[in-house]
Scaffold this motif. Structure first.
Motif, mmCIF file in Angstrom:
data_model
loop_
_atom_site.group_PDB
_atom_site.id
_atom_site.type_symbol
_atom_site.label_atom_id
_atom_site.label_comp_id
_atom_site.label_asym_id
_atom_site.label_seq_id
_atom_site.Cartn_x
_atom_site.Cartn_y
_atom_site.Cartn_z
ATOM 1 N N GLY A 134 0.788 -1.230 0.000
ATOM 2 C CA GLY A 134 0.000 0.000 0.000
ATOM 3 C C GLY A 134 0.820 1.280 0.000
ATOM 4 O O GLY A 134 0.269 2.361 -0.143
ATOM 5 N N ALA A 135 2.121 1.164 0.156
ATOM 6 C CA ALA A 135 2.974 2.354 0.175
ATOM 7 C C ALA A 135 3.670 2.512 -1.172
ATOM 8 O O ALA A 135 3.924 1.538 -1.881
ATOM 9 C CB ALA A 135 4.006 2.243 1.290
ATOM 10 N N SER A 136 3.990 3.736 -1.516
ATOM 11 C CA SER A 136 4.733 3.999 -2.742
ATOM 12 C C SER A 136 5.827 5.027 -2.471
ATOM 13 O O SER A 136 5.751 5.791 -1.518
ATOM 14 C CB SER A 136 3.798 4.503 -3.849
ATOM 15 N N ALA A 137 6.841 5.025 -3.313
ATOM 16 C CA ALA A 137 7.959 5.961 -3.198
ATOM 17 C C ALA A 137 7.840 6.987 -4.318
ATOM 18 O O ALA A 137 7.768 6.626 -5.491
ATOM 19 C CB ALA A 137 9.279 5.221 -3.298
ATOM 20 N N LEU A 138 7.837 8.252 -3.949
ATOM 21 C CA LEU A 138 7.686 9.337 -4.907
ATOM 22 C C LEU A 138 8.934 10.203 -4.893
ATOM 23 O O LEU A 138 9.355 10.677 -3.839
ATOM 24 C CB LEU A 138 6.468 10.184 -4.544
ATOM 25 N N LEU A 139 9.521 10.398 -6.060
ATOM 26 C CA LEU A 139 10.687 11.271 -6.183
ATOM 27 C C LEU A 139 10.250 12.709 -5.979
ATOM 28 O O LEU A 139 9.246 13.161 -6.534
ATOM 29 C CB LEU A 139 11.322 11.097 -7.563
ATOM 30 N N ARG A 140 10.999 13.442 -5.161
ATOM 31 C CA ARG A 140 10.686 14.833 -4.868
ATOM 32 C C ARG A 140 11.948 15.682 -4.955
ATOM 33 O O ARG A 140 13.040 15.186 -5.169
ATOM 34 C CB ARG A 140 10.101 14.969 -3.448
ATOM 35 N N GLY A 141 11.808 16.950 -4.759
ATOM 36 C CA GLY A 141 12.958 17.837 -4.705
ATOM 37 C C GLY A 141 13.495 18.208 -6.070
ATOM 38 O O GLY A 141 12.809 18.132 -7.087
ATOM 39 N N VAL B 149 16.008 19.976 -11.959
ATOM 40 C CA VAL B 149 16.892 21.135 -11.834
ATOM 41 C C VAL B 149 18.047 20.825 -10.887
ATOM 42 O O VAL B 149 18.719 21.736 -10.412
ATOM 43 C CB VAL B 149 16.135 22.405 -11.373
ATOM 44 N N ALA B 150 18.280 19.551 -10.625
ATOM 45 C CA ALA B 150 19.329 19.147 -9.691
ATOM 46 C C ALA B 150 20.703 19.314 -10.317
ATOM 47 O O ALA B 150 20.885 19.099 -11.516
ATOM 48 C CB ALA B 150 19.136 17.685 -9.290
ATOM 49 N N LEU B 151 21.663 19.682 -9.491
ATOM 50 C CA LEU B 151 23.055 19.664 -9.920
ATOM 51 C C LEU B 151 23.546 18.222 -9.878
ATOM 52 O O LEU B 151 22.940 17.360 -9.246
ATOM 53 C CB LEU B 151 23.897 20.550 -9.013
ATOM 54 N N PHE B 152 24.668 17.961 -10.520
ATOM 55 C CA PHE B 152 25.173 16.590 -10.635
ATOM 56 C C PHE B 152 25.499 15.948 -9.298
ATOM 57 O O PHE B 152 25.543 14.734 -9.194
ATOM 58 C CB PHE B 152 26.384 16.532 -11.564
ATOM 59 N N ASP C 194 15.816 12.762 -3.136
ATOM 60 C CA ASP C 194 14.785 12.832 -2.106
ATOM 61 C C ASP C 194 13.558 12.035 -2.531
ATOM 62 O O ASP C 194 13.063 12.202 -3.650
ATOM 63 C CB ASP C 194 14.358 14.284 -1.871
ATOM 64 N N PHE C 195 13.090 11.184 -1.619
ATOM 65 C CA PHE C 195 11.867 10.428 -1.845
ATOM 66 C C PHE C 195 10.897 10.705 -0.707
ATOM 67 O O PHE C 195 11.307 10.911 0.432
ATOM 68 C CB PHE C 195 12.136 8.920 -1.887
ATOM 69 N N VAL C 196 9.628 10.680 -1.033
ATOM 70 C CA VAL C 196 8.564 10.722 -0.044
ATOM 71 C C VAL C 196 7.867 9.382 -0.114
ATOM 72 O O VAL C 196 7.566 8.888 -1.205
ATOM 73 C CB VAL C 196 7.557 11.860 -0.350
ATOM 74 N N VAL C 197 7.651 8.770 1.042
ATOM 75 C CA VAL C 197 6.900 7.522 1.089
ATOM 76 C C VAL C 197 5.450 7.890 1.357
ATOM 77 O O VAL C 197 5.133 8.550 2.343
ATOM 78 C CB VAL C 197 7.442 6.575 2.176
ATOM 79 N N ASP C 198 4.582 7.470 0.449
ATOM 80 C CA ASP C 198 3.167 7.790 0.537
ATOM 81 C C ASP C 198 2.389 6.507 0.790
ATOM 82 O O ASP C 198 2.663 5.477 0.179
ATOM 83 C CB ASP C 198 2.712 8.430 -0.780
ATOM 84 N N GLY C 199 1.463 6.562 1.692
ATOM 85 C CA GLY C 199 0.617 5.406 1.957
ATOM 86 C C GLY C 199 0.347 5.229 3.429
ATOM 87 O O GLY C 199 0.916 5.931 4.271
ATOM 88 N N PRO C 200 -0.494 4.266 3.741
ATOM 89 C CA PRO C 200 -0.913 4.050 5.129
ATOM 90 C C PRO C 200 0.091 3.209 5.923
ATOM 91 O O PRO C 200 -0.216 2.103 6.361
ATOM 92 C CB PRO C 200 -2.245 3.313 4.953
ATOM 93 N N VAL C 201 1.313 3.728 6.068
ATOM 94 C CA VAL C 201 2.337 2.996 6.809
ATOM 95 C C VAL C 201 3.052 3.957 7.756
ATOM 96 O O VAL C 201 3.155 5.149 7.483
ATOM 97 C CB VAL C 201 3.383 2.333 5.875
ATOM 98 N N SER C 202 3.558 3.405 8.847
ATOM 99 C CA SER C 202 4.309 4.228 9.791
ATOM 100 C C SER C 202 5.752 4.354 9.330
ATOM 101 O O SER C 202 6.253 3.516 8.576
ATOM 102 C CB SER C 202 4.267 3.604 11.186
ATOM 103 N N LEU C 203 6.403 5.370 9.807
ATOM 104 C CA LEU C 203 7.817 5.561 9.489
ATOM 105 C C LEU C 203 8.648 4.392 10.008
ATOM 106 O O LEU C 203 9.594 3.957 9.350
ATOM 107 C CB LEU C 203 8.308 6.886 10.061
ATOM 108 N N ASP C 204 8.282 3.850 11.174
ATOM 109 C CA ASP C 204 9.004 2.696 11.712
ATOM 110 C C ASP C 204 8.868 1.483 10.801
ATOM 111 O O ASP C 204 9.833 0.748 10.589
ATOM 112 C CB ASP C 204 8.504 2.357 13.120
#
Length: 117
Positions: free
Chosen positions: A65-72, A78-81, A86-96
């Motif tokens: 149920g969780a997914s990883a989304l590229l952010r930043g 526009v990132a330098l080399f 950065d990823f955001v984990v989205d979904g009904p899960v705890s950080l632990d």
């Protein structure tokens, strides 16, 4: 080490030492200099594929149920080399639960994450 696009070899200075990258030439207009700098610093296709490969591995490690989304800066291209990824984990899960799932993977030693406050 990070790779840079080779446009810095197109310098206006043909001398042997101290060549400035093409985008740094004072004769260029600002618009042209920014476009050249962006091309010089932008990730190449291989680096973008590595980002996507890592995102897939991360997502496979996450609880159902969780997914990883590229952010930043990398998500907006526009990132330098040398920018981090950065990823955001989205979904009904705890950080632990996310941390446990990632720690169980053999590649987890490569990660250095920050827990939000």
């Amino acid at each position: 080490p990070p790779q840079q696009n080779d446009s810095d070899s197109d310098s206006d200075d043909d001398s042997d030492g101290g060549r400035a990258p093409a985008w740094a030439s004072p004769e260029r207009g600002l618009d042209e200099a920014v476009a050249l700098f962006d091309a010089w610093a932008a990730p190449d296709a291989a680096e973008i594929e590595r980002e996507e490969d890592f995102r897939r591995r991360l997502e496979e490690a996450l609880p159902y149920g969780a997914s990883a989304l590229l952010r930043g800066s990398r998500a907006s291209r526009v990132a330098l080399f040398d920018a981090d990824v950065d990823f955001v984990v989205d979904g009904p899960v705890s950080l632990d639960a996310v941390a446990e799932a990632i720690d169980a993977r053999p590649w987890s030693w490569r990660l250095r994450g920050n827990r939000p406050l």
